[in-house]
Design a protein around this motif. Structure first.
Motif: not given
Length: 526
Positions: A121-130, A499-504, A139-142
């Protein structure tokens, strides 16, 4: 001596393919890879049989194997291997020593060898508090087959079926998980008794049959004198140099990139080696300097055709800098010592995703390598060393990570004489504080009545990413989905800048997998 790169003199016993004294100030190749860390070394390894003449350019030298590698006093208190220039906090003007290391192998020479995959799911849009963490253009599959290849290359030990967030896999881990030592096993049992699901952290060390790992206390944050840590020099760069078409130009800092008259192609890199000028001419250039230095190099290469820096028609080069929200948590049981040697074998992802107990993701928990008194002294200079020794001999040590979100205002800029200014205001902090609170409560219930925490600041940036993001829209990204610059025909970036996002989670394995994906596309050597 003459080879596919022209005349050069080799030096030293380390490798017959390390460029020594140059005949002139110009080196020629097909592919110039700038940086020998996780991205650059992995790409060079992937291209070793391509037939292309690959030159890896590294500003540092080989980190020596010596007794001091295992000295907490030398490594942490005296900073023996910290060799980066000072960077500056743009908000205060204060200089600081960044958490980066310029050596063959880059930051992996001192990383904790924790090599998890990002979650699917880190490769898709993830809603966070901020706010929202954006989707990647891949994608992860890629990436999955390249994750598997990277795990083999970097000798990853792990075990499936325990982590509640683990993504699907095409196969198991290359090597079995590292067993917990008794103190860590007791902690895992205490976590399970609280309804949590701890799991063996994926770790890259040479604990194979006949391997060189001795499971010591001086792994996480230390160089390995045995070559047992799965760093980029050991696992990728040295094997790549066995190819007759791969060379390493060390002790060489690239200052700027020059383009053709139309501004569409980079034609050469202007560099210095041991203070002397060097020009590197190549058909294709790959940046793997680390997210900050890749952005800084692009910005420093501004010209009449590119007044705001190379690859920067979007205005996003250097922006969306991310480094994770991170906290060291040290839990102490004054009644007993912790005799553990290799502590970094356990993780917890029960709070990684949103769930019934929290509307937003909190992040990852993993063990630190065993903290020792000199490692803490640098941050607590007023506390006597014997007191710190008393505490750390009885502590269990954890590292907590929460995703920070891309913010265009968090950015890297280049000041006079190449000075790097870091504009950074952390975000998504309330979930991180909740992760710290839950972990502290868990540790007290597990029998550790005293808990200390320290959130990491601007200096702790080993997980840096996001300064040259990839995407399909040239107006909203710097690189295309294959990591080639939208504005240039022959420049790629394969470090975490894309990286478009950093995951955790630790980014190292994802950097390696993405470099393998880019190599497999074939455009770098086409």
């Amino acid at each position: 001596m003459t080879g596919p790169f022209g005349a050069f003199a080799v030096f030293g016993p380390r490798s017959p393919r390390v460029v020594g004294v140059l005949d002139d100030d110009t080196v020629r190749c097909d592919v110039a890879v700038i940086g020998s860390g996780m991205g650059g070394a992995t790409l060079a390894h992937a291209l070793r049989d391509s037939g292309a003449r690959v030159l890896v350019v590294e500003r540092g030298d080989f980190l020596p194997r010596e007794d001091a590698n295992q000295s907490p006093t030398e490594v942490f208190l005296r900073g023996r291997y910290k060799n980066a220039e000072q960077w500056y906090d743009a908000a205060t003007g204060r200089p600081f020593q960044p958490g980066v290391h310029y050596y063959v192998g880059g930051n992996t020479k001192v990383f904790g060898a924790c090599l998890p995959r990002f979650r699917e799911q880190d490769f898709g849009t993830v809603e966070h508090e901020d706010g929202a963490s954006p989707a990647w253009p891949v994608t992860y599959a890629d990436l999955e087959p390249h994750y598997a290849e990277a795990e083999r290359l970097y000798r990853v030990h792990g075990e499936t079926g325990h982590d509640p967030t683990e993504p699907w896999r095409s196969g198991g881990f290359p090597y079995p998980a590292l067993p917990h030592e008794p103190p860590v096993a007791r902690l895992a049992e205490a976590m399970s008794a609280q309804g949590l699901r701890p799991f063996p952290m994926p770790v890259g060390v040479d604990l194979r049959e006949g391997g060189t790992c001795v499971r010591c206390r001086t792994c996480d944050g230390f160089p390995c004198p045995y070559g047992a840590k799965s760093d980029a020099e050991t696992c990728a760069m040295r094997p790549a140099l066995s190819s007759p078409t791969v060379r390493l130009l060390n002790r060489t800092t690239v200052r700027r990139l020059l383009t053709s008259a139309d501004g569409r192609r980079v034609t050469e890199a202007v560099a210095e080696r041991d203070g002397s000028p060097v020009r590197i001419r190549a058909d294709r250039f790959v940046l793997a300097c680390g997210a900050v230095n890749t952005a800084a190099l692009l910005l420093a290469s501004a010209s009449e055709r590119h007044p705001h820096g190379l690859a920067n028609s979007s205005g996003l080069v250097g922006r969306n800098y991310m480094v994770h929200n991170s906290t060291f948590l040290v839990a102490v049981d004054p009644r007993r010592r912790n005799p553990v040697d290799f502590q970094k074998t356990l993780g917890l992802n029960d709070w990684y995703n949103a769930g019934p107990s929290t509307p937003y993701p909190l992040g990852n928990l993993q063990m630190l390598g065993k903290i020792q008194a000199p490692m803490v002294k640098a941050a607590r200079r007023s506390v006597p060393l014997p007191v710190l020794d008393l505490m750390t001999r009885r502590s269990t040590d954890l590292y907590l990570t929460t995703e920070d979100l891309p913010d265009p205002a968090n950015r890297i800029t280049v000041g006079p004489e190449g000075r790097i200014d870091v504009h950074w205001r952390p975000n998504n902090l309330r979930p991180h504080r909740e992760l710290v609170r839950r972990t502290a409560r868990m540790m007290r219930r597990a029998g550790y009545p005293v808990v200390f925490t320290q959130r990491m600041g601007i200096e702790t940036n080993s997980h840096q990413c996001g300064t040259a993001v990839m995407g399909a829209d040239p107006a909203r990204s710097v690189l295309d989905p294959d990591c080639r610059a939208h504005d240039l025909t022959n420049v790629w970036a394969v470090d975490s800048s894309c990286f478009p996002s950093s995951a955790a989670l630790n980014p190292a394995l994802t950097i390696a997998a993405n470099a393998l994906r880019v190599a497999a596309k074939g455009s770098v050597t086409a």
